[in-house]
Write a protein that holds these residues in place. Structure first.
Motif, PDB file in Angstrom:
ATOM      1  N   PHE A 195       0.585  -1.129   0.033  1.00  0.00           N
ATOM      2  CA  PHE A 195       0.101   0.171   0.111  1.00  0.00           C
ATOM      3  C   PHE A 195       1.024   1.346   0.046  1.00  0.00           C
ATOM      4  O   PHE A 195       0.426   2.140  -0.692  1.00  0.00           O
ATOM      5  N   PHE A 196       1.990   1.210   0.919  1.00  0.00           N
ATOM      6  CA  PHE A 196       2.724   2.486   0.963  1.00  0.00           C
ATOM      7  C   PHE A 196       3.510   2.577  -0.039  1.00  0.00           C
ATOM      8  O   PHE A 196       3.734   3.821  -0.593  1.00  0.00           O
ATOM      9  N   ILE A 197       4.031   1.628  -0.943  1.00  0.00           N
ATOM     10  CA  ILE A 197       4.845   1.631  -1.957  1.00  0.00           C
ATOM     11  C   ILE A 197       3.971   2.199  -3.322  1.00  0.00           C
ATOM     12  O   ILE A 197       4.410   2.847  -4.179  1.00  0.00           O
ATOM     13  N   GLU A 198       2.690   1.898  -3.218  1.00  0.00           N
ATOM     14  CA  GLU A 198       1.835   2.496  -4.439  1.00  0.00           C
ATOM     15  C   GLU A 198       1.663   3.697  -4.140  1.00  0.00           C
ATOM     16  O   GLU A 198       1.712   4.729  -5.150  1.00  0.00           O
ATOM     17  N   VAL A 199       1.395   4.149  -2.835  1.00  0.00           N
ATOM     18  CA  VAL A 199       1.298   5.975  -2.608  1.00  0.00           C
ATOM     19  C   VAL A 199       2.591   6.268  -3.020  1.00  0.00           C
ATOM     20  O   VAL A 199       2.404   7.355  -3.678  1.00  0.00           O
ATOM     21  N   LEU A 200       3.791   5.740  -2.598  1.00  0.00           N
ATOM     22  CA  LEU A 200       4.926   6.598  -3.125  1.00  0.00           C
ATOM     23  C   LEU A 200       4.873   6.543  -4.597  1.00  0.00           C
ATOM     24  O   LEU A 200       5.646   7.324  -5.224  1.00  0.00           O
ATOM     25  N   SER A 201       4.727   5.427  -5.263  1.00  0.00           N
ATOM     26  CA  SER A 201       4.947   5.416  -6.662  1.00  0.00           C
ATOM     27  C   SER A 201       4.081   6.342  -7.332  1.00  0.00           C
ATOM     28  O   SER A 201       4.480   6.945  -8.431  1.00  0.00           O
ATOM     29  N   ASN A 202       2.913   6.500  -6.829  1.00  0.00           N
ATOM     30  CA  ASN A 202       1.921   7.501  -7.420  1.00  0.00           C
ATOM     31  C   ASN A 202       2.258   8.961  -7.209  1.00  0.00           C
ATOM     32  O   ASN A 202       2.055   9.542  -8.249  1.00  0.00           O
ATOM     33  N   GLU A 249       4.695  13.696 -10.028  1.00  0.00           N
ATOM     34  CA  GLU A 249       5.720  14.668 -10.228  1.00  0.00           C
ATOM     35  C   GLU A 249       6.465  14.564 -11.453  1.00  0.00           C
ATOM     36  O   GLU A 249       6.776  15.731 -11.986  1.00  0.00           O
ATOM     37  N   ILE A 250       6.489  13.706 -11.952  1.00  0.00           N
ATOM     38  CA  ILE A 250       7.070  13.475 -13.230  1.00  0.00           C
ATOM     39  C   ILE A 250       6.157  13.940 -14.377  1.00  0.00           C
ATOM     40  O   ILE A 250       6.513  14.680 -15.325  1.00  0.00           O
ATOM     41  N   ALA A 251       5.035  13.761 -14.154  1.00  0.00           N
ATOM     42  CA  ALA A 251       3.674  14.063 -15.088  1.00  0.00           C
ATOM     43  C   ALA A 251       4.060  15.679 -15.124  1.00  0.00           C
ATOM     44  O   ALA A 251       3.728  16.261 -16.295  1.00  0.00           O
ATOM     45  N   THR A 274       6.693   4.672 -20.967  1.00  0.00           N
ATOM     46  CA  THR A 274       8.050   4.525 -20.388  1.00  0.00           C
ATOM     47  C   THR A 274       8.438   5.475 -19.207  1.00  0.00           C
ATOM     48  O   THR A 274       9.264   5.066 -18.096  1.00  0.00           O
ATOM     49  N   ILE A 275       8.167   6.727 -19.568  1.00  0.00           N
ATOM     50  CA  ILE A 275       8.559   7.847 -18.672  1.00  0.00           C
ATOM     51  C   ILE A 275       7.894   7.595 -17.335  1.00  0.00           C
ATOM     52  O   ILE A 275       8.432   7.909 -16.346  1.00  0.00           O
ATOM     53  N   LEU A 276       6.523   7.123 -17.387  1.00  0.00           N
ATOM     54  CA  LEU A 276       5.773   7.209 -16.183  1.00  0.00           C
ATOM     55  C   LEU A 276       5.807   5.852 -15.520  1.00  0.00           C
ATOM     56  O   LEU A 276       4.922   5.569 -14.647  1.00  0.00           O
ATOM     57  N   PHE A 277       6.486   5.045 -16.248  1.00  0.00           N
ATOM     58  CA  PHE A 277       6.858   3.652 -15.448  1.00  0.00           C
ATOM     59  C   PHE A 277       5.444   2.907 -15.424  1.00  0.00           C
ATOM     60  O   PHE A 277       4.964   2.160 -14.565  1.00  0.00           O
ATOM     61  N   PHE A 278       4.691   2.708 -16.686  1.00  0.00           N
ATOM     62  CA  PHE A 278       3.544   2.065 -16.963  1.00  0.00           C
ATOM     63  C   PHE A 278       3.851   0.935 -17.299  1.00  0.00           C
ATOM     64  O   PHE A 278       4.818   0.933 -18.361  1.00  0.00           O
ATOM     65  N   ASP A 279       3.183  -0.279 -17.345  1.00  0.00           N
ATOM     66  CA  ASP A 279       3.560  -1.700 -17.885  1.00  0.00           C
ATOM     67  C   ASP A 279       3.429  -1.625 -19.567  1.00  0.00           C
ATOM     68  O   ASP A 279       4.000  -2.108 -20.283  1.00  0.00           O
ATOM     69  N   ASP A 291      -2.256   1.581 -20.469  1.00  0.00           N
ATOM     70  CA  ASP A 291      -2.300   2.171 -18.778  1.00  0.00           C
ATOM     71  C   ASP A 291      -2.180   3.753 -18.640  1.00  0.00           C
ATOM     72  O   ASP A 291      -2.730   4.360 -17.755  1.00  0.00           O
ATOM     73  N   VAL A 292      -1.736   4.249 -19.798  1.00  0.00           N
ATOM     74  CA  VAL A 292      -1.562   5.719 -19.837  1.00  0.00           C
ATOM     75  C   VAL A 292      -2.859   6.600 -20.118  1.00  0.00           C
ATOM     76  O   VAL A 292      -2.994   7.687 -19.436  1.00  0.00           O
ATOM     77  N   VAL A 293      -3.935   6.038 -20.710  1.00  0.00           N
ATOM     78  CA  VAL A 293      -5.021   6.567 -21.144  1.00  0.00           C
ATOM     79  C   VAL A 293      -5.898   6.890 -20.033  1.00  0.00           C
ATOM     80  O   VAL A 293      -6.268   8.081 -19.936  1.00  0.00           O
TER      81      VAL A 293
END
Length: 263
Positions: free
Chosen positions: A172-179, A184-186, A203-208, A212-214
């Motif tokens: 859960f906390f890793i997901e919060v940090l990842s988001n 910030e990158i966005a 690639t830049i936003l670390f989506f698989d 998932d970008v849409v």
């Protein structure tokens, strides 16, 4: 009936319900509320007169509260319960047997602090932990490594770490940090580019994958041209304010006259 005897049946019922594979979260919360009242009659806030039995019941109760808060993704409740819990972990470490959940929950708390960018608090919490645990304990090593990745800017390693978590509760906390990192990158992308391809955005936003970008683009109100496979960022138009030069000159003249009068 003593206060311990009153609290223990409630605690055992809470523990039994919480340990079920398909636990009733609503029932757990109800039992927690009832047990809080019973624990107020005990030394819920530990002091010199607290017995070992009272301390253990209160500590184990707070551990369940922390675990349930993570499960329900309630960060405020988790932090509130952990502040009380760490007193039992560190101030009474010589009086109480070590809890099997101690390092897991301490590690989750460290990740919680990192997910909120509270680095000063993170380092002050590390000072409570022994050097050997910092180096060898898997629950503590993980957040320490995550902090190092943040310092280095190695964000890809943080996203890759999801595949090798020391505990499911860390997820859960890793997901919060990842988001947080992704947002910030966005923001940087919006300021730096007019558009990027869906593949590049993924690639830049670390989506698989680019699919998932849409939904993420929709959330940030980006335009997606699926036919050309491009993400378009909306640029804020710079609005220039017209300055009334005559008004400004008059104000300067009046100011000069007043200043000369004072002198």
């Amino acid at each position: 009936m003593t206060s311990v005897q009153e609290a223990k049946p409630l605690y055992e019922e809470l523990k039994k319900e919480f340990n079920k594979k398909k636990r009733d979260v609503a029932k757990c919360k109800q039992l927690i509320s009832q047990l809080k009242v019973a624990l107020l009659k005990l030394n819920f806030f530990p002091n010199e007169s607290a017995s070992k039995a009272e301390l253990i019941i209160a500590r184990d109760f707070l551990e369940i509260c922390c675990q349930l808060s993570i499960e329900t993704e309630d960060i405020e409740a988790f932090e509130r319960y952990f502040v009380q819990l760490k007193t039992y972990y560190f101030d009474y470490r010589n009086e109480l047997p070590e809890s099997a959940y101690m390092y897991e929950l301490v590690g989750c708390h460290l990740l919680c602090l990192l997910s909120q960018n509270r680095l000063a608090h993170f380092h002050s919490e590390l000072e409570l932990i022994s050097i050997s645990d910092l180096v060898t304990n898997i629950y503590i090593k993980h957040p320490v490594s995550i902090e190092q990745y943040l310092i280095e800017g190695s964000y890809n390693k943080i996203f890759l770490s999801k595949a090798n978590l020391p505990s499911e509760r860390c997820k859960f906390f890793i997901e919060v940090l990842s988001n947080t990192i992704r947002d910030e990158i966005a923001e940087c992308m919006e300021k730096s580019y007019h558009s990027v391809s869906l593949d590049e955005a993924a690639t830049i936003l670390f989506f698989d994958n680019k699919a998932d970008v849409v939904p993420y683009a929709k959330q940030r109100k980006w335009d997606v041209d699926r036919q050309s496979g491009v993400v378009l960022f909306k640029k804020e138009e710079n609005t220039k304010k017209e300055i009334d030069s005559n008004k400004m000159i008059n104000e300067f003249v009046n100011y000069a006259v007043q200043l000369e009068t004072i002198i």
